[in-house]
Design a protein around this motif. Structure first.
Motif, short mmCIF file in Angstrom:
data_model
loop_
_atom_site.label_atom_id
_atom_site.label_comp_id
_atom_site.label_asym_id
_atom_site.label_seq_id
_atom_site.Cartn_x
_atom_site.Cartn_y
_atom_site.Cartn_z
N PHE A 122 -3.97 4.02 -4.20
CA PHE A 122 -3.78 2.84 -3.20
C PHE A 122 -5.04 2.85 -2.46
CE2 PHE A 122 0.58 4.24 -4.40
CZ PHE A 122 0.98 3.07 -4.34
N LYS A 123 -6.46 3.26 -2.96
CA LYS A 123 -7.61 2.98 -2.29
C LYS A 123 -7.95 1.53 -1.85
CE LYS A 123 -10.62 3.28 -6.32
NZ LYS A 123 -11.71 4.01 -6.82
N ASP A 124 -7.51 0.62 -2.85
CA ASP A 124 -7.75 -0.68 -2.58
C ASP A 124 -6.76 -1.52 -1.73
OD1 ASP A 124 -10.35 -0.54 -3.88
OD2 ASP A 124 -9.36 -0.70 -5.89
N LYS A 125 -5.70 -0.80 -1.36
CA LYS A 125 -4.81 -1.52 -0.53
C LYS A 125 -4.85 -0.80 0.91
CE LYS A 125 -1.83 -3.57 -3.99
NZ LYS A 125 -0.67 -3.87 -4.22
N HIS A 126 -3.57 -0.89 1.34
CA HIS A 126 -3.54 -0.27 2.83
C HIS A 126 -2.87 1.08 2.83
CE1 HIS A 126 -3.00 -0.43 7.21
NE2 HIS A 126 -2.06 0.09 7.15
N ILE A 127 -3.35 2.22 3.66
CA ILE A 127 -2.79 3.34 3.95
C ILE A 127 -2.25 3.70 5.09
CG2 ILE A 127 -2.83 5.90 3.25
CD1 ILE A 127 -5.16 5.23 1.17
N ASP A 128 -0.83 3.87 5.34
CA ASP A 128 -0.30 4.24 6.69
C ASP A 128 -0.59 5.89 7.15
OD1 ASP A 128 0.21 1.78 7.80
OD2 ASP A 128 2.39 1.81 6.99
N GLY A 129 -0.69 6.09 8.25
CA GLY A 129 -0.80 7.53 8.59
C GLY A 129 0.38 7.90 9.57
N GLY A 183 0.71 -1.28 -0.05
CA GLY A 183 0.10 0.14 -0.14
C GLY A 183 0.71 1.35 -0.13
N LEU A 184 0.17 2.43 0.51
CA LEU A 184 0.89 3.49 0.53
C LEU A 184 1.47 3.90 1.76
CD1 LEU A 184 1.23 6.13 -1.23
CD2 LEU A 184 -0.96 7.00 -0.33
N GLY A 185 2.74 4.27 2.06
CA GLY A 185 3.30 4.54 3.40
C GLY A 185 2.90 5.68 4.13
N GLU A 186 3.52 5.98 5.33
CA GLU A 186 2.84 7.09 5.85
C GLU A 186 2.70 8.24 5.47
OE1 GLU A 186 6.33 8.48 8.97
OE2 GLU A 186 7.08 6.73 8.23
N VAL A 187 1.44 8.98 5.54
CA VAL A 187 1.02 10.19 4.81
C VAL A 187 1.42 11.37 5.81
CG1 VAL A 187 -0.72 11.38 3.78
CG2 VAL A 187 -0.75 8.97 3.76
N MET A 188 2.90 11.66 5.82
CA MET A 188 2.94 12.79 6.85
C MET A 188 2.72 14.33 6.52
SD MET A 188 7.03 11.49 7.30
CE MET A 188 7.43 11.54 5.41
#
Length: 564
Positions: free
Chosen positions: A188-195, A164-169
């Motif tokens: 990456f809406k269908d995968k994982h998104i980190d915050g 997915g998409l890594g930490e959205v800083m």
């Protein structure tokens, strides 16, 4: 199909298993119990738990069997070694899966850096998955080596190693709906998104979570952790080298919400990994802090697998992957053996690195005159280090002035700190002051400076600071310590100025030598100066930082003058 039929036959006890772990206490992560029995394994799969016989059998009397541990968020580059070398450290600690965000090397080398990490990870002895860096650069004004927009990230979306998409800083980019950030989120809406959202207020958090972001590793208080868990987030209990929030956050964990917590190391130095551990240390600290041992194991295993949608991991159960840890002591998390893909891990030599990333240093040598600061007043803003945290405080100190220039800071341990752009030879740099490191008559320069990884240097002597920076340039990136014009020791990091493929013992001995040197020059015994200064240029962490463009106030979200 034949493999599946063979597993059926074995599960029904119509034939022997390839391997059976006998007489084990088995940690059941589904109901929190500890069972007793045998574990049957065919190939890389657990086929049954019960009364089984195997072609190979291991007596696990008085031992506990846990699923392989999962590090849910780590920057491999912070260990200073390449992925395959890194994996050989983690497996000895019971970690069989990690989820890495390669945004460090991506900030230096962009897509080529990510591709290198994925390629090298295929030689690893554990499973390394990746989250694609969402903020390269971390914020728009940074001087880093590459820009990763949604178009460039698209090529990695379907890679089997990408979760997915890594930490959205860049929180403002999300809540204000900036186009490219929204395109990345959509990708990456269908995968994982980190915050990554420290100190976020209630309504910004509401907006942020509308983007489908599900984790955060930047909580510093139990109240903040509980607030985020109540809104559906997974909160990571982080135990890194510079940032250690795990013990502070334990009061937030209870019987009703423990399934929403994860363990991670984020940034951990190779010496700490070898000597204190990885996720095994997280489990030990959690147990010591009052968490039930089985619940601590669940946080370290099943929770991570479920959060990231990694199938067939995180449990000791039929149909699950045979990634297991044999523990001699549950509370001390004493690892006896690790089984990866159905086989007991036996140490082997790492493969040679295949490829060349080239010299990442694009900067001219500097002159010591750059460290002279013309005084605008007799008061300045100073960065104050907080022990065991990557957060800082902004302090006001008075200075003495000589011939219109700052002569000294009225503070017991203030040092100069400088950041020099090293990717595009722009000549940009800034100089400020920092206190809390305790260093005297010694200058340190390094290319580890999150997240843009420009050259960062600290010291109380302009000549030594010049020597340190220029030596870092000449060795192609790394760490250098200097005193009285003499290079005391150094570690070359040829891969992006961040990593080496040298053997673990070599790297550890170099880092220990550098740390001993700094301690002998007054560095606080409880503070790792190299890890600490590595975070002083990261403007997405409270409270004040220094970048190539000057001092940045996180709370005000703006640059501030050195002088008041």
């Amino acid at each position: 199909m034949n493999k599946l039929k063979y597993n059926f036959k074995t599960a029904l006890r119509n034939c022997k298993a390839d391997l059976v772990l006998k007489n084990a206490f088995i940690i059941n992560v589904f109901d929190g119990s500890i069972d007793y029995g045998n574990i049957a394994i065919n190939g890389d799969t657990i086929v049954g738990i019960g009364d089984y016989e195997g072609n190979e059998e291991i007596d696990c009397k008085n031992c506990y069997i846990a699923p392989g541990f999962i590090d849910t968020h780590v920057h491999i580059e912070s260990s200073k070694v390449t992925p395959q070398i890194f994996s050989r450290i983690l497996i000895k600690k019971g970690v069989t899966t990690c989820i890495a965000d390669p945004h460090e090397i991506a900030n230096v080398l962009g897509e080529d850096g990510i591709s290198f990490m994925i390629k090298d990870s295929k030689k690893s002895v554990i499973d390394i998955f990746f989250m694609m860096p969402s903020c390269v650069p971390a914020v728009e004004f940074e001087d880093n080596g590459a820009v990763l927009n949604s178009k460039k990230l698209k090529k990695f979306v379907n890679n089997e190693k990408v979760l997915g998409l890594g930490e959205v800083m860049d929180v403002p980019a999300v809540v204000y709906g900036k186009d490219d950030m929204l395109k990345k989120i959509e990708l990456f809406k269908d995968k994982h998104i980190d915050g990554h959202c420290p100190n976020i207020d209630e309504y910004w958090l509401n907006a942020y979570l509308n983007a489908g972001i599900t984790t955060d590793h930047e909580c510093t208080t139990p109240e903040e952790a509980i607030r985020k868990v109540k809104k559906g987030m997974y909160v990571m209990l982080r135990q890194g080298s510079a940032a250690k929030n795990l013990e502070d956050l334990l009061p937030a964990v209870n019987n009703n919400n423990f399934h929403k917590f994860l363990f991670c190391t984020d940034d951990k130095d190779i010496v700490d990994l070898v000597e204190t551990g990885s996720i095994d240390e997280c489990i030990r600290l959690a147990i010591k802090g009052g968490i039930d041992p089985v619940k601590a194991i669940i946080i370290a295993t099943l929770n991570g697998a479920q959060c990231y949608g990694i199938k067939n991991r995180g449990a000791v159960a039929p149909g699950y992957k045979a990634d297991l840890v044999i523990l001699e002591d549950l509370k001390e998390v004493k690892v006896k053996d690790v089984i990866k893909n159905g086989k007991i891990y036996k140490e082997e030599m790492a493969e040679d690195f295949d490829g060349n990333l080239g010299n990442s240093m694009n900067i001219s040598y500097i002159d010591k005159k750059v460290f002279k600061i013309k005084a605008k007043s007799n008061k300045i803003n100073v960065i104050k280090v907080i022990k065991n945290s990557i957060e800082t405080k902004k302090c006001i100190r008075e200075v003495t002035i000589k011939d219109e220039y700052v002569d000294s800071v009225i503070s017991k341990d203030a040092l100069k700190i400088g950041v020099f752009e090293r990717h595009k030879n722009t000549g940009r740099y800034s100089i400020g002051f920092i206190e809390g490191l305790g260093l005297r008559n010694c200058s340190i320069a390094q290319t580890i400076a999150h997240d843009s990884h420009n050259i960062i240097v600290v010291g109380d002597n302009d000549e030594d600071m010049q020597v340190a920076v220029n030596r870092v340039i000449s060795i192609g990136g790394g760490i250098v310590a200097v005193s009285n014009g003499e290079i005391l020791d150094e570690l070359s990091l040829p891969f992006g100025g961040l990593m080496t493929s040298k053997k673990v013992d070599f790297v550890i001995n170099k880092i220990k030598s550098l740390n001993r040197i700094c301690k002998s020059y007054g560095n606080d015994e409880e503070l790792n100066v190299f890890l600490t200064i590595g975070f002083m240029a990261l403007p997405v962490i409270p409270e004040v930082r220094i970048t190539t463009k000057g001092l940045y106030d996180f709370n005000k979200r703006e640059f501030i003058d050195l002088f008041l």
